[in-house]
Design an enzyme around this catalytic site. Structure first.
Site, short mmCIF file in Angstrom:
data_model
loop_
_atom_site.label_atom_id
_atom_site.label_comp_id
_atom_site.label_asym_id
_atom_site.label_seq_id
_atom_site.Cartn_x
_atom_site.Cartn_y
_atom_site.Cartn_z
N LYS A 198 0.62 -0.98 -0.04
CA LYS A 198 -0.09 -0.07 -0.01
C LYS A 198 0.80 1.31 -0.02
O LYS A 198 1.52 1.51 0.87
CB LYS A 198 -0.77 -0.17 1.32
CG LYS A 198 -1.86 1.27 1.12
CD LYS A 198 -2.43 1.76 2.50
CE LYS A 198 -1.53 2.77 2.88
NZ LYS A 198 -1.45 3.96 2.25
N GLY A 250 6.24 4.58 8.93
CA GLY A 250 5.40 5.97 9.01
C GLY A 250 5.63 6.49 10.56
O GLY A 250 6.44 6.38 11.16
N SER A 251 4.62 7.30 10.97
CA SER A 251 4.52 7.98 12.03
C SER A 251 4.55 7.19 13.33
O SER A 251 4.19 5.88 13.34
CB SER A 251 3.48 8.93 12.31
OG SER A 251 2.21 8.28 12.36
N ALA A 254 0.95 6.27 14.16
CA ALA A 254 0.22 5.30 13.60
C ALA A 254 0.89 3.74 13.72
O ALA A 254 0.30 2.94 14.03
CB ALA A 254 0.27 5.51 11.94
N GLY A 255 2.20 3.89 13.96
CA GLY A 255 2.94 2.61 14.11
C GLY A 255 2.66 2.15 15.70
O GLY A 255 2.64 0.70 15.75
N GLU A 272 9.22 0.73 11.46
CA GLU A 272 10.22 1.88 11.27
C GLU A 272 9.58 3.09 11.49
O GLU A 272 8.85 3.53 10.40
CB GLU A 272 11.09 1.71 9.96
CG GLU A 272 12.42 2.22 9.92
CD GLU A 272 12.29 3.81 9.53
OE1 GLU A 272 12.13 4.60 10.55
OE2 GLU A 272 12.31 3.88 8.07
N CYS A 306 13.64 10.23 8.49
CA CYS A 306 13.32 10.06 9.82
C CYS A 306 14.71 9.91 10.70
O CYS A 306 14.96 10.03 11.79
CB CYS A 306 12.45 8.79 10.29
SG CYS A 306 12.95 7.37 9.09
N GLU A 403 9.69 15.32 16.63
CA GLU A 403 9.96 15.29 15.23
C GLU A 403 9.33 16.22 14.20
O GLU A 403 8.00 16.18 14.38
CB GLU A 403 9.71 13.81 14.54
CG GLU A 403 10.64 13.74 13.18
CD GLU A 403 10.17 12.14 12.53
OE1 GLU A 403 11.00 11.52 12.11
OE2 GLU A 403 9.15 11.70 13.03
#
Length: 498
Positions: A198, A250-251, A254-255, A272, A306, A403
């Protein structure tokens, strides 16, 4: 033609490149199929704020179809998962060659969507995916991937088998979409897994070009499936009962949800996530001799990576001079259209990201940091933010801890090496980092004390042969290197007759 700061040769008129790509089908089961609905993703240029393309949005029935196709391909007793290593290596090489054939177009599509300067994308997004594929293909050919081994046990002989984990749900971000995608499908394909990928809605045009390469390579139907979509599509894929393994970049927010969901479903997951790495400038460092390396480790890709060392730790004994060096250098960086080969800082990927970064700049000023350069918008049109430097930053301030994901550096003063290590480790994240010094051994000594998954001495460049990943809130698991294969394996022990 023009030789860029990166050393590549690019056409001068790329900034005038007009893109208007329209796709009507999804790549599922080795074919271009009609989507389940009329929903689409409209791709907007961060340079001009104009539409540059449209692709179908994959919704729940499309994800179902993709998972079914991936499952069918994986369960085929004569299919991909059961091919001999040499045969799978040849197919992966063929896939890399199909991506090579699109090496001119791929960076243009990426830079047109996410604002990555073309001088970067032309050396990363059209090279690293193929490099990773060939790295794992070579491991298959040389036998470095050990699928079966025997050992002497306490009670008898044992065979340990490493088998592919199954159907992989891979969720890829927008910042370095092709390279990060390869972090996932490279080792997964080598192990014999099948994938439902995705891509982020911000970078779908490059994903469709990637699908075209997969079609040309004639990978078995269902080995790779592409379902473009946003959070709704991603959440459905994460919760899908037909997926055996998840890989998410991702963030942090969300992770954490992905990890919680995977935990409830007893499903393995690689994460990650975010970072707030420290770039530690030791008192013997001469940044003037390596400003390009410093840029690549701290502000590459408009600060939208990141692992970047956006907290710059500077010794008190040299503080004023180093702040001036960094400020002057950042102030000199050309800001411009991401398709202009001379651009060092392009636009941010979205209007939302522009507003986010500007919000952090406002917080930095409000909390007492000293703005030495930048802080504004260089253009009225496009999602640009001036490359920005803050000095006198408190490590516990907002811009010292959170971040930002934009071209903003926070310079923090320290007294000695021990203090630098303490400040570097005083962070919820642990992904990247660098140490800058004229004494490599001293740099290694400092680096070994930093709680981070990856770190560089006088530079940072991720290598396909090195495991990549973070500690603390930066995620769990590792991608790349031989270790990256482990995430796509399941172990079976067979007890043999004595």
């Amino acid at each position: 033609m023009l030789t860029t700061w990166w050393g590549s040769i690019l056409p001068l008129d790329l900034a005038e490149h007009v893109m208007n790509l329209m796709y009507e089908s999804l790549f599922i089961g080795g074919e271009w199929v009609t989507p389940s609905s009329s929903a689409t993703i409209d791709v907007i240029s961060p340079n001009t704020e104009q539409s540059i393309g449209r692709v179908p949005e994959a919704l729940e029935p499309d994800v179902d179809a993709a998972v079914v196709a991936a499952r069918k391909a994986f369960d085929d007793p004569t299919g991909w998962a059961n091919w001999a290593p040499e045969r799978r290596a040849n197919a992966i090489e063929h896939f890399a060659a199909a991506l090579d054939a699109r090496a001119d177009e791929m960076p243009i599509r990426v830079s047109s969507q996410n604002g990555m300067p073309i001088a970067i994308s032309s050396r990363v997004e059209n090279v690293m995916p193929q490099t990773m594929l060939r790295y794992y293909a070579d491991m298959l050919r040389t036998g470095e991937i050990e699928f079966d081994s025997e050992r002497k046990g306490v009670l008898g002989r044992i065979r340990v088998s490493r088998r592919p984990v199954g159907v992989v749900g891979a969720i890829v971000p927008w910042n370095v979409p092709q390279t990060i995608g390869a972090h996932k499908y490279g080792p997964a394909l080598a192990m014999g897994c099948t994938l439902v990928i995705k891509p982020s809605p911000e970078t779908v045009l490059d994903a469709m070009l990637f699908a075209e390469a997969a079609e040309e390579a004639q990978l078995p139907a269902g080995v790779i499936n592409i379902v473009p979509g946003g959070a709704r599509t991603g959440a459905y894929l994460v919760e899908h009962p037909g997926v055996d393994k998840l890989s998410f970049t991702g963030s942090e927010k969300a992770g954490r949800w992905v990890a919680e969901t995977a935990g409830r479903m007893l499903r393995p997951v690689t994460l990650e996530l975010g970072g707030k790495a420290a770039a530690i400038v030791l008192d013997d460092a001469d940044l003037t001799q390596n400003l390009e390396g410093f840029f690549m480790a701290t502000m590459l890709n408009n600060g939208q990576s990141c692992y970047l060392g956006t907290r710059v730790l500077v010794p008190a004994s040299r503080y004023g001079a180093v702040v001036d060096i960094i400020t002057d250098f950042v102030r000199s960086l050309p800001v411009g259209d991401s398709l202009d080969p001379a651009t060092r800082i392009g636009p941010l990927a979205t209007a939302r990201q522009q507003e986010r970064v500007e919000g952090y700049i406002a917080k930095g000023t409000a909390e007492g940091a000293r703005l030495t350069t930048g802080g504004g918008r260089p253009r009225e049109l496009g999602w640009f933010v001036d490359p920005t430097v803050f000095a006198d930053v408190d490590n516990h301030s907002t811009i010292g801890r959170e971040e930002i994901f934009g071209p903003v550096l926070s310079i923090i003063k320290y007294t000695d090496d021990d203090a630098a290590v303490r400040i570097a480790n005083d962070s919820p994240y642990g992904l990247g980092g660098t140490v800058w010094t004229s004494d490599v051994e001293r740099g290694l000594s400092v680096a070994s004390r930093i709680d981070t998954g990856v770190i560089g001495i006088n530079g940072f460049l991720a290598d396909p042969a090195a495991p990549f990943g973070g500690t603390k809130a930066s995620g769990m698991g590792r991608e790349l290197g031989p270790e990256g294969l482990e995430a796509y394996q399941v172990l079976q022990s067979t007890y043999l007759p004595r």
